[in-house]
Design a protein around this motif. Sequence first.
Motif, PDB file in Angstrom:
ATOM      1  N   ASN A   1     104.802 131.323  98.865  1.00 48.95           N
ATOM      2  CA  ASN A   1     104.678 130.232  99.835  1.00 48.95           C
ATOM      3  C   ASN A   1     103.640 130.649 100.864  1.00 48.95           C
ATOM      4  O   ASN A   1     103.915 131.473 101.733  1.00 48.95           O
ATOM      5  N   ASP A   2     102.428 130.101 100.714  1.00 49.95           N
ATOM      6  CA  ASP A   2     101.301 130.588 101.501  1.00 49.95           C
ATOM      7  C   ASP A   2     101.074 129.693 102.726  1.00 49.95           C
ATOM      8  O   ASP A   2     100.485 128.607 102.624  1.00 49.95           O
ATOM      9  N   VAL A   3     101.513 130.200 103.870  1.00 53.93           N
ATOM     10  CA  VAL A   3     101.421 129.449 105.128  1.00 53.93           C
ATOM     11  C   VAL A   3      99.960 129.115 105.451  1.00 53.93           C
ATOM     12  O   VAL A   3      99.652 128.107 106.088  1.00 53.93           O
TER      13      VAL A   3
ATOM     14  N   ASP B   1     112.627 118.387  89.604  1.00 52.55           N
ATOM     15  CA  ASP B   1     111.254 118.433  89.098  1.00 52.55           C
ATOM     16  C   ASP B   1     110.368 117.530  89.962  1.00 52.55           C
ATOM     17  O   ASP B   1     110.818 116.484  90.446  1.00 52.55           O
ATOM     18  N   ALA B   2     109.115 117.956  90.117  1.00 54.34           N
ATOM     19  CA  ALA B   2     108.178 117.252  90.999  1.00 54.34           C
ATOM     20  C   ALA B   2     108.016 115.781  90.612  1.00 54.34           C
ATOM     21  O   ALA B   2     107.827 114.929  91.491  1.00 54.34           O
ATOM     22  N   VAL B   3     108.070 115.480  89.336  1.00 58.25           N
ATOM     23  CA  VAL B   3     107.878 114.092  88.900  1.00 58.25           C
ATOM     24  C   VAL B   3     109.215 113.355  88.911  1.00 58.25           C
ATOM     25  O   VAL B   3     109.355 112.297  89.533  1.00 58.25           O
TER      26      VAL B   3
ATOM     27  N   LEU C   1     107.804 126.388 103.761  1.00 59.53           N
ATOM     28  CA  LEU C   1     107.043 126.856 104.933  1.00 59.53           C
ATOM     29  C   LEU C   1     105.862 125.930 105.235  1.00 59.53           C
ATOM     30  O   LEU C   1     105.466 125.793 106.394  1.00 59.53           O
ATOM     31  N   CYS C   2     105.299 125.281 104.202  1.00 60.85           N
ATOM     32  CA  CYS C   2     104.190 124.352 104.461  1.00 60.85           C
ATOM     33  C   CYS C   2     104.697 123.037 105.054  1.00 60.85           C
ATOM     34  O   CYS C   2     103.912 122.264 105.611  1.00 60.85           O
ATOM     35  N   LEU C   3     106.009 122.789 104.951  1.00 61.02           N
ATOM     36  CA  LEU C   3     106.569 121.597 105.597  1.00 61.02           C
ATOM     37  C   LEU C   3     106.579 121.738 107.114  1.00 61.02           C
ATOM     38  O   LEU C   3     106.800 120.770 107.839  1.00 61.02           O
TER      39      LEU C   3
ATOM     40  N   SER D   1     100.992 118.184  97.896  1.00 60.62           N
ATOM     41  CA  SER D   1     101.061 119.187  96.817  1.00 60.62           C
ATOM     42  C   SER D   1      99.990 120.230  97.065  1.00 60.62           C
ATOM     43  O   SER D   1      98.813 119.905  97.178  1.00 60.62           O
ATOM     44  N   THR D   2     100.423 121.482  97.226  1.00 56.82           N
ATOM     45  CA  THR D   2      99.456 122.565  97.411  1.00 56.82           C
ATOM     46  C   THR D   2      99.805 123.689  96.437  1.00 56.82           C
ATOM     47  O   THR D   2     100.930 124.176  96.429  1.00 56.82           O
ATOM     48  N   GLY D   3      98.844 124.043  95.593  1.00 58.70           N
ATOM     49  CA  GLY D   3      99.025 125.161  94.664  1.00 58.70           C
ATOM     50  C   GLY D   3     100.212 124.995  93.739  1.00 58.70           C
ATOM     51  O   GLY D   3     100.819 125.983  93.334  1.00 58.70           O
ATOM     52  N   THR D   4     100.539 123.760  93.398  1.00 60.58           N
ATOM     53  CA  THR D   4     101.754 123.504  92.610  1.00 60.58           C
ATOM     54  C   THR D   4     101.478 122.797  91.282  1.00 60.58           C
ATOM     55  O   THR D   4     102.076 123.133  90.258  1.00 60.58           O
ATOM     56  N   LEU D   5     100.564 121.828  91.290  1.00 61.34           N
ATOM     57  CA  LEU D   5     100.411 120.986  90.099  1.00 61.34           C
ATOM     58  C   LEU D   5      99.899 121.787  88.903  1.00 61.34           C
ATOM     59  O   LEU D   5     100.076 121.375  87.755  1.00 61.34           O
ATOM     60  N   VAL D   6      99.310 122.949  89.152  1.00 53.50           N
ATOM     61  CA  VAL D   6      98.846 123.808  88.068  1.00 53.50           C
ATOM     62  C   VAL D   6     100.029 124.261  87.196  1.00 53.50           C
ATOM     63  O   VAL D   6      99.859 124.579  86.019  1.00 53.50           O
ATOM     64  N   TYR D   7     101.228 124.249  87.771  1.00 53.95           N
ATOM     65  CA  TYR D   7     102.408 124.676  87.014  1.00 53.95           C
ATOM     66  C   TYR D   7     102.994 123.551  86.159  1.00 53.95           C
ATOM     67  O   TYR D   7     103.935 123.764  85.411  1.00 53.95           O
ATOM     68  N   LEU D   8     102.448 122.346  86.309  1.00 55.94           N
ATOM     69  CA  LEU D   8     102.922 121.221  85.488  1.00 55.94           C
ATOM     70  C   LEU D   8     102.015 121.093  84.267  1.00 55.94           C
ATOM     71  O   LEU D   8     100.798 121.241  84.392  1.00 55.94           O
ATOM     72  N   PRO D   9     102.578 120.787  83.096  1.00 59.74           N
ATOM     73  CA  PRO D   9     101.716 120.522  81.938  1.00 59.74           C
ATOM     74  C   PRO D   9     100.821 119.312  82.228  1.00 59.74           C
ATOM     75  O   PRO D   9     101.198 118.440  83.024  1.00 59.74           O
TER      76      PRO D   9
ATOM     77  N   LEU E   1     106.765 114.829 102.569  1.00 60.88           N
ATOM     78  CA  LEU E   1     107.521 115.214 101.373  1.00 60.88           C
ATOM     79  C   LEU E   1     106.644 116.136 100.534  1.00 60.88           C
ATOM     80  O   LEU E   1     105.607 115.710 100.027  1.00 60.88           O
ATOM     81  N   GLU E   2     107.045 117.396 100.386  1.00 64.19           N
ATOM     82  CA  GLU E   2     106.232 118.336  99.606  1.00 64.19           C
ATOM     83  C   GLU E   2     106.857 118.583  98.236  1.00 64.19           C
ATOM     84  O   GLU E   2     108.062 118.821  98.127  1.00 64.19           O
ATOM     85  N   VAL E   3     106.026 118.526  97.194  1.00 63.47           N
ATOM     86  CA  VAL E   3     106.516 118.916  95.857  1.00 63.47           C
ATOM     87  C   VAL E   3     106.087 120.360  95.603  1.00 63.47           C
ATOM     88  O   VAL E   3     104.988 120.764  95.965  1.00 63.47           O
TER      89      VAL E   3
END
Length: 326
Positions: free
Chosen positions: A92-94, A228-230, A122-124, A250-258, A114-116
């Motif tokens: 979790n990169d502030v 799940d984010a979706v 921490l970014c919230l 969404s920060t640094g997260t969607l890369v983990y979704l197919p 709303l963060e996915v």
Amino acid sequence: MSTSDRFLAAALAFDREGSPSQAELARGIAGDATAVAVVDRAEEARRQPVLVLAVCRWLGAPLGPWSALRPWLLARSDDVVAELARRLTQTNDVRRCAPLSVALARVPGPVALLEVGASAGLCLGVDRYGYRSGDRTWGDPSSTVQVRIDVATAVVGGTRPRPELPTGPLPEVTWRAGIDLDPVDVRDRDQVAWLETLLPPERGDRLALSRRAVALARTAPPRLVTADAVDGLAALAAEAPSDATLVVVSTGTLVYLPGRRRQAFVDEVGRLGARWISYERRDLLTDVVAEVPPGVSADDSFAALALDGRVLGVGDAHGTRLHLTA
Ligand SMILES: C[S@@+](CC[C@H](N)C(=O)[O-])C[C@H]1O[C@@H](n2cnc3c(N)ncnc32)[C@H](O)[C@@H]1O
């Protein structure tokens, strides 16, 4: 990309991030077929170098050198593979709040955030921190969490215009909540210890920043939902107050979704009629098209900052350098 290539690429990134110990271990794994075979026993998504090295440290591995980690890894391979199956990269990169704050300032408040892929949320807390770029400051100057970022703009007609940065407090956030497959509870010592294990051992500055943000988050822990984010987005969004502008982050997260799930996420945000701030890998999303401005390095254009899919700039993976284009 093969596992070996993944670890080689990570070694270069660790070098750049000021973590020579992790760079050495990543190179060690990359060049050792037996070690690669251990990592390859984990499912593909769990073979990330940051996650593998954090799991080793979590289980008590020596921090280095590779000649010490190698026998440990081979002896504890079953434990490592089992732990990898339980863990996600939850760093979790502030620091990513800095580019996030630049985009958030362009949304009129009050805001429902709303963060996915929120990790510990921490970014919230983006509106509860202070920010500085050169002589410019914004956000909360009295906050215990102060984040620095270098913001630049392109030269136009021989001069470099001052970037369009926020001034003063960010828009009021009246509601905040996050979704994560495995949220981290800032009140839980063990969970916070895992968050800290994901940080490079040499980066005491990152650890200190994370601890300050965790301490602040503990004063008003964000609501985090396991989903799940979706699939979980619409249900959580329905809880947001109707008199605030819903902003999905969404920060640094969607890369983990197919791939297909990423598009499903973008479509879902559109269906909700929400604003959307993304700070994701520049080439990840078909709806976010970012050009690399002349003279900006690959590292400094790793991510694209976008508001509703419109690119505002490009920056490094951690949000410490931003080149604003809009
Ligand atoms: C690298 S962390 C980024 C955390 C935070 N957004 C930041 O920038 O500091 C990615 C987070 O996404 C979560 N995640 C991964 N896949 C997810 C999914 N399909 N749905 C929800 N969360 C997911 C992980 O558990 C992890 O906490």
